[in-house]
Design an enzyme around this catalytic site. Structure first.
Site, PDB file in Angstrom:
ATOM      1  N   CYS A   1       0.836  -1.208   0.000  1.00 48.05           N
ATOM      2  CA  CYS A   1       0.000   0.000   0.000  1.00 48.05           C
ATOM      3  C   CYS A   1       0.872   1.260   0.000  1.00 48.05           C
ATOM      4  O   CYS A   1       1.574   1.538   0.975  1.00 48.05           O
ATOM      5  CB  CYS A   1      -0.909  -0.041   1.232  1.00 48.05           C
ATOM      6  SG  CYS A   1      -1.778   1.488   1.595  1.00 48.05           S
TER       7      CYS A   1
ATOM      8  N   CYS B   1       0.147   3.711   2.824  1.00 56.09           N
ATOM      9  CA  CYS B   1       0.621   3.141   4.096  1.00 56.09           C
ATOM     10  C   CYS B   1       2.121   3.395   4.258  1.00 56.09           C
ATOM     11  O   CYS B   1       2.577   3.811   5.323  1.00 56.09           O
ATOM     12  CB  CYS B   1       0.371   1.636   4.146  1.00 56.09           C
ATOM     13  SG  CYS B   1      -1.368   1.150   4.082  1.00 56.09           S
TER      14      CYS B   1
END
Length: 144
Positions: free
Chosen positions: A69, A72
């Site tokens: 991600c 993230c």
């Protein structure tokens, strides 16, 4: 009134009995010697999450994330910076939602990154999406 807290060590899991007044003194674990509240996020998973978080007397901020991600990964340095600011006030925890599907399911994680603030194991706040360090600190300090 007993002012002793029972703090599980995020590194070895040992329970440490500590006067509440000593939280600001950077206490060490009696078993492994590492700092109990060193400000760095602690990685937990399905196997050890409840043992550490469920008994923790201070607020806990959990970052549900995954290595693939982009947002993230972009938020990770801000999360670490927030941890240094919140040292001794809040435990920051990282949970890889891909490796720990039971926790992701239990908390109803639909998008990542998602931050979940817990007090005594109960969710008090939630925020999805990447945040800067100051916003993470504000979420952690928000009253339930």
């Amino acid at each position: 009134m007993d002012d002793k807290l029972h703090l599980p060590c995020p590194h070895c899991g040992a329970t440490n009995r500590l006067p509440a007044a000593r939280l600001a003194e950077a206490p060490n674990c009696g078993r492994c010697g590492q700092l109990l509240l060193d400000g760095r996020p602690v990685e937990l998973g399905d196997a050890d999450f409840d043992a550490v978080v469920g008994a923790y007397p201070l607020p806990v901020l959990v970052d549900f994330w995954a290595p693939w991600c982009g947002p993230c990964r972009a938020m990770a340095p801000a999360f670490e910076q927030a941890g240094r600011t919140l040292q001794g006030q809040t435990l920051l925890v990282k949970v890889n939602s891909d490796d720990n599907p039971q926790l992701a399911s239990r908390f109803g994680i639909r998008s990542i990154p998602t931050l979940v603030r817990l007090e005594h194991g109960r969710e008090t706040r939630r925020q999805s999406g990447a945040l800067p360090a100051q916003a993470i600190v504000q979420l952690a300090r928000a009253a339930g």
